[in-house]
Structure formats: structure tokens, C-alpha cells
Motif scaffolding. Structure first.
Motif, PDB file in Angstrom:
ATOM      1  N   CYS A 137       0.833  -1.215   0.000  1.00  0.00           N
ATOM      2  CA  CYS A 137       0.000   0.000   0.000  1.00  0.00           C
ATOM      3  C   CYS A 137       0.863   1.259   0.000  1.00  0.00           C
ATOM      4  O   CYS A 137       0.550   2.232  -0.710  1.00  0.00           O
ATOM      5  N   GLU A 138       1.938   1.244   0.777  1.00  0.00           N
ATOM      6  CA  GLU A 138       2.825   2.409   0.792  1.00  0.00           C
ATOM      7  C   GLU A 138       3.457   2.635  -0.572  1.00  0.00           C
ATOM      8  O   GLU A 138       3.590   3.777  -1.027  1.00  0.00           O
ATOM      9  N   LYS A 139       3.829   1.552  -1.238  1.00  0.00           N
ATOM     10  CA  LYS A 139       4.402   1.678  -2.581  1.00  0.00           C
ATOM     11  C   LYS A 139       3.377   2.273  -3.541  1.00  0.00           C
ATOM     12  O   LYS A 139       3.697   3.166  -4.328  1.00  0.00           O
ATOM     13  N   ARG A 140       2.126   1.785  -3.489  1.00  0.00           N
ATOM     14  CA  ARG A 140       1.103   2.261  -4.411  1.00  0.00           C
ATOM     15  C   ARG A 140       0.760   3.731  -4.183  1.00  0.00           C
ATOM     16  O   ARG A 140       0.433   4.459  -5.108  1.00  0.00           O
ATOM     17  N   LYS A 141       0.882   4.177  -2.932  1.00  0.00           N
ATOM     18  CA  LYS A 141       0.612   5.591  -2.651  1.00  0.00           C
ATOM     19  C   LYS A 141       1.718   6.497  -3.183  1.00  0.00           C
ATOM     20  O   LYS A 141       1.482   7.664  -3.472  1.00  0.00           O
ATOM     21  N   ARG A 142       2.937   5.937  -3.337  1.00  0.00           N
ATOM     22  CA  ARG A 142       4.079   6.737  -3.810  1.00  0.00           C
ATOM     23  C   ARG A 142       4.409   6.453  -5.264  1.00  0.00           C
ATOM     24  O   ARG A 142       5.464   6.872  -5.739  1.00  0.00           O
ATOM     25  N   ASP A 143       3.520   5.776  -5.976  1.00  0.00           N
ATOM     26  CA  ASP A 143       3.828   5.235  -7.300  1.00  0.00           C
ATOM     27  C   ASP A 143       3.767   6.273  -8.418  1.00  0.00           C
ATOM     28  O   ASP A 143       3.186   6.028  -9.468  1.00  0.00           O
ATOM     29  N   GLY A 144       4.345   7.438  -8.213  1.00  0.00           N
ATOM     30  CA  GLY A 144       4.409   8.452  -9.265  1.00  0.00           C
ATOM     31  C   GLY A 144       3.048   8.821  -9.818  1.00  0.00           C
ATOM     32  O   GLY A 144       2.078   9.001  -9.088  1.00  0.00           O
ATOM     33  N   THR A 145       2.980   8.910 -11.147  1.00  0.00           N
ATOM     34  CA  THR A 145       1.718   9.304 -11.793  1.00  0.00           C
ATOM     35  C   THR A 145       0.655   8.223 -11.686  1.00  0.00           C
ATOM     36  O   THR A 145      -0.516   8.483 -11.936  1.00  0.00           O
ATOM     37  N   LYS A 146       1.057   6.991 -11.320  1.00  0.00           N
ATOM     38  CA  LYS A 146       0.097   5.895 -11.192  1.00  0.00           C
ATOM     39  C   LYS A 146      -0.288   5.634  -9.733  1.00  0.00           C
ATOM     40  O   LYS A 146      -0.971   4.660  -9.440  1.00  0.00           O
ATOM     41  N   GLY A 147       0.174   6.494  -8.839  1.00  0.00           N
ATOM     42  CA  GLY A 147      -0.091   6.299  -7.422  1.00  0.00           C
ATOM     43  C   GLY A 147      -1.562   6.417  -7.075  1.00  0.00           C
ATOM     44  O   GLY A 147      -2.333   7.085  -7.768  1.00  0.00           O
ATOM     45  N   TRP A 148      -1.940   5.776  -6.002  1.00  0.00           N
ATOM     46  CA  TRP A 148      -3.332   5.821  -5.552  1.00  0.00           C
ATOM     47  C   TRP A 148      -3.714   7.226  -5.106  1.00  0.00           C
ATOM     48  O   TRP A 148      -2.928   7.915  -4.449  1.00  0.00           O
ATOM     49  N   ALA A 190      -6.610   4.923  -1.649  1.00  0.00           N
ATOM     50  CA  ALA A 190      -5.725   4.337  -0.638  1.00  0.00           C
ATOM     51  C   ALA A 190      -6.503   3.975   0.626  1.00  0.00           C
ATOM     52  O   ALA A 190      -6.341   2.875   1.175  1.00  0.00           O
ATOM     53  N   THR A 191      -7.359   4.878   1.058  1.00  0.00           N
ATOM     54  CA  THR A 191      -8.149   4.629   2.275  1.00  0.00           C
ATOM     55  C   THR A 191      -9.045   3.417   2.096  1.00  0.00           C
ATOM     56  O   THR A 191      -9.130   2.541   2.968  1.00  0.00           O
ATOM     57  N   ARG A 192      -9.739   3.350   0.958  1.00  0.00           N
ATOM     58  CA  ARG A 192     -10.641   2.234   0.689  1.00  0.00           C
ATOM     59  C   ARG A 192      -9.860   0.921   0.584  1.00  0.00           C
ATOM     60  O   ARG A 192     -10.272  -0.109   1.140  1.00  0.00           O
ATOM     61  N   SER A 193      -8.733   0.923  -0.110  1.00  0.00           N
ATOM     62  CA  SER A 193      -7.942  -0.296  -0.294  1.00  0.00           C
ATOM     63  C   SER A 193      -7.375  -0.800   1.027  1.00  0.00           C
ATOM     64  O   SER A 193      -7.399  -2.001   1.314  1.00  0.00           O
ATOM     65  N   GLU A 194      -6.861   0.117   1.846  1.00  0.00           N
ATOM     66  CA  GLU A 194      -6.317  -0.279   3.139  1.00  0.00           C
ATOM     67  C   GLU A 194      -7.412  -0.841   4.038  1.00  0.00           C
ATOM     68  O   GLU A 194      -7.183  -1.797   4.786  1.00  0.00           O
ATOM     69  N   TYR A 195      -8.603  -0.262   3.952  1.00  0.00           N
ATOM     70  CA  TYR A 195      -9.720  -0.784   4.748  1.00  0.00           C
ATOM     71  C   TYR A 195     -10.068  -2.212   4.306  1.00  0.00           C
ATOM     72  O   TYR A 195     -10.230  -3.111   5.148  1.00  0.00           O
ATOM     73  N   LEU A 196     -10.177  -2.446   3.003  1.00  0.00           N
ATOM     74  CA  LEU A 196     -10.547  -3.775   2.517  1.00  0.00           C
ATOM     75  C   LEU A 196      -9.498  -4.813   2.898  1.00  0.00           C
ATOM     76  O   LEU A 196      -9.833  -5.934   3.313  1.00  0.00           O
TER      77      LEU A 196
END
Length: 398
Positions: A108-119, A124-130
Motif C-alpha cells: 500500500c505504501e508503494k502504491r501511494k508513492r507510485d508516481g503518476t500511477k499512485g493511488w 488508498a483509504t478504501r484499499s487499506e480498509y478492505l
């Protein structure tokens, strides 16, 4: 002579540490502080060493002897018990760092920092909750030990509560975590790959939206008469004029607005398409924002939480306001203001479809075409924003 429990209990601290011997290398080290530590002496490769095996009374005499015997067996097998203890500790640390929950958090941390493709924050909130729904089932398990049956049981637990879409999305996210684990050399393959089709497919439902002009006017008048929280009313009043995604509205900050240039710049980090989105502001939108500015400006969130201004308004606030006005989720939702604008702007026949799509911040896979449309339709979008607000005014007065 072997120790007894009575001797150990009665051992008093002295000015200096001292030992009470048991047998076969086991002894109790009594510290001046009163602490009683189990040690076992052994010899390996010609060197005498001592291994710490516990603290009394947590480790009693019988358990200390069992641990001594384990250490002696290692020596007999040619292994150094001290080195093996360090290795066991490192294995435990590595195992703790590679549980499903730990790897999911890293993903999740990687996806939040993933440049132009970041969450986006809402994603991010919804994904972390699920993913948190899996903590009680597979969260504590080392990711390499998780089998398809473990994952299936975990997501079916969610499905059994009637949360079909959450179960489906959680399985998708779990698959993404496992594929990340493959990419980072933790596991050889994704165990979710054979679970496609295992869950009940949810019925596709669309966001409730009012798109008939007469009913739009009724809705706008109802919002005008809202007697709840002032910020909730202002958010509901602004939503139809700017028709951005609900998360973008909730996370709006005063630093993003330029009243002089009549412009709202939503930064890429907050948008679904991970690009800055420019929103031209009509006179009506600016008037609503200035009312909000008197309440929450000049810094921070435009629509903060009533509990803490350090957080944005809850994602359910506007929907709750609509429910309070008597509109069910099948009739109207916060997201429905986008469908309302899309439908009525297209039906007006006054605006180029690409200008409407750009206003809705829908993506364009062709970068050259996207850049062309962003420039070619800006003036049209500015005119359309004012026309749309004027049209909403006409509908509310009809």
C-alpha cells in the motif's frame, strides 16, 4: 548436587553476581539486583561458551533442564547453540516482516508513492480498509505459507455477510499483494490466480442520480432549505456547480483556489487520473466558496470534519445530507451530481462532447489527443461552467 526449587526460591542477591550450579553445565546466575538468569555451559570446537536460556521464575527448573538438553543435543549434532539461537531470532524477525499484513502494508505504501500511477487518497483509504478485513484470517500468517484455500475461506467470510462487492474487491487486492510478493522474491507464485470465479458476482448498480430538469430544480430548492450543518449545506450547494468527484470535493484545500483567476486547481495526487485537474469557477461557485471561506478559511480544508479541522469532511456527509432531505441512495448520491451534469450538458447540444469529458476529468489514453483537447476546449469549458451554473439557477427558480 542438582538444584531444588526451594534452593532457587531462597537464593538471595549478594553484592556481586554468583552462580548456583545444577548439572550437565546448567547453572543459575543470581544478580545483585535480584534477577535470576539461567545459563548453560557447553564446549564446541575447543572453546567453552555459555548460552542464556531464560529468566526464573518465567522459566522454571524443569523447563531450564529441558532447554539445557536441547542445547546439548545441538552440540552433539555439531551445531553451536548460541549461533542457532541468533538464527532462530532472525528467522522470527523475517517471518514477522513477511506476514500477509506486513507485506500488504508495504504494498500500500508503494502504491501511494507510485508516481503518476499512485493511488489517490480516497483509493488508498478504501484499499487499506478492505485489506484490513483479512487481518483476522490470513493477516498473521507468513505470506509464503498461505494457500488458495486460506484466501478463499477469508473472502467467503466477507461474502457471507452479503458484502459481495467488498469480497470481490478484497480478493483482487489480495492478488495484487501476492503479485507484489512475487516481484520482491518472497513467494514463487500468486495463490489467488486459480480463485477466479469462486465468488458470487455482485449485481452492478449505478450511483443514484437525478437527471430530469424538473427534479433537478426540486433538489436544488431542497438543498437551499437544508437546516443541518452549514458546511454540509455549502458542500451540497457547491457539488452541482463543479461536479467533481466526491473525494476531490471533500479534500479541497484553500491553497488550491484562485478567486482572481476564477480557477480551482486540483493537484494530481488527489485525482483519479493522477493529473492536475483545472476547474473553471462560475460566479455562483465563487459566491458559495466565499461563504465557506468565512467559516473555514484561509488555510486548510474547505470542508473539514466537524470533529477535527485537521481531517476532511467524512465521505458519507453529503450522502447523509441527501438522505436527511428525503432522497434515497437509489435516487441521488454525492457522485450523482456528475451524472446530472454529464447528462444535461450533453442533452443541451451546446457543448462539444470532449469539453464535457474534460470537465468531468475522464481520462484519454492517447496522450497527444489528451493534450490537444486540454488546450482546445479550455475557453469552451470556462463558458460552459458559467452557462451550467446559470442553468441550475433557472431550474431552481422554475
Amino acid at each position: 548436587m542438582p538444584l531444588t526449587d526451594i534452593e532457587i526460591r531462597n537464593a538471595k542477591p549478594r553484592e556481586k553476581p554468583y552462580k548456583l550450579g545444577d548439572s550437565l553445565g546448567l547453572f543459575l546466575l543470581v544478580k545483585p539486583s535480584g534477577g535470576k538468569l539461567w545459563r548453560v555451559k557447553y564446549r564446541i570446537h575447543g572453546r567453552e561458551k555459555a548460552l542464556a536460556i531464560g529468566v526464573y521464575p518465567t522459566v522454571g527448573l524443569a523447563e531450564a533442564r529441558r532447554r539445557r538438553d536441547d542445547a546439548r543435543q545441538k552440540v552433539s549434532d555439531g551445531l553451536d547453540p548460541s549461533i542457532e539461537k541468533r538464527r532462530d531470532k532472525m528467522r522470527a524477525q523475517m517471518q514477522a516482516a513477511t506476514t500477509f499484513t506486513a507485506v500488504a502494508a508495504e504494498f500500500c505504501e508503494k502504491r501511494k508513492r507510485d508516481g503518476t500511477k499512485g493511488w489517490a487518497p480516497a483509493t488508498a483509504t478504501r484499499s487499506e480498509y478492505l485489506l484490513s478485513l483479512l487481518r483476522g484470517s490470513i493477516g498473521h500468517m507468513p505470506i509464503a505459507d498461505i494457500q488458495p484455500i486460506d484466501i478463499l475461506a477469508a473472502v467467503r467470510r466477507i461474502e457471507s455477510k452479503g458484502q459481495l462487492e467488498s469480497a470481490r474487491r478484497t480478493l483482487q487486492l489480495a492478488g495484487a499483494v501476492f503479485r507484489y510478493a512475487v516481484a520482491t522474491a518472497r513467494i514463487p507464485s500468486d495463490p489467488t490466480r486459480d480463485l477466479r470465479g469462486a465468488l458470487t458476482t455482485p449485481t452492478v448498480t449505478h450511483y443514484g442520480a437525478i437527471i430530469e430538469p424538473k427534479r433537478v430544480g426540486e433538489l436544488l430548492r431542497a438543498i437551499e432549505g437544508y437546516d443541518g450543518q452549514p458546511l454540509t449545506k455549502l458542500a451540497m450547494q457547491l457539488a452541482p456547480h463543479v461536479f467533481v468527484r466526491p473525494g476531490e470535493l471533500r479534500h479541497a484545500e484553500w491553497s488550491e483556489f484562485d478567486f482572481e483567476d476564477e480557477l480551482w486547481t486540483i493537484p494530481a495526487a488527489k485525482t483519479k487520473m493522477r493529473k492536475d485537474h483545472l476547474v473553471p469557477l462560475s460566479r455562483q461557485a465563487i459566491a458559495i466558496l466565499k461563504e465557506a471561506h468565512a467559516l473555514t478559511g484561509p488555510k486548510g480544508y474547505v470542508f473539514p470534519s466537524i470533529r477535527s479541522w485537521a481531517r476532511p469532511m467524512s465521505d458519507n456527509t453529503i450522502n447523509a445530507g441527501l438522505r436527511r432531505l428525503g432522497y434515497s441512495s437509489d435516487e441521488m448520491t454525492a457522485h450523482g451530481f456528475r451524472a446530472m451534469a454529464s447528462t444535461l450538458l450533453n442533452e443541451s447540444g451546446k457543448w462539444h462532447p470532449d469539453a464535457i469529458e474534460r470537465a468531468l476529468a475522464h481520462g484519454d489514453s492517447d496522450r497527444i489527443r489528451a493534450a490537444y483537447h486540454r488546450g482546445a476546449h479550455w475557453k469552451e469549458r470556462v463558458a460552459m461552467a458559467q452557462w451550467w451554473s446559470d442553468y441550475l439557477g433557472e431550474l431552481s427558480e422554475a
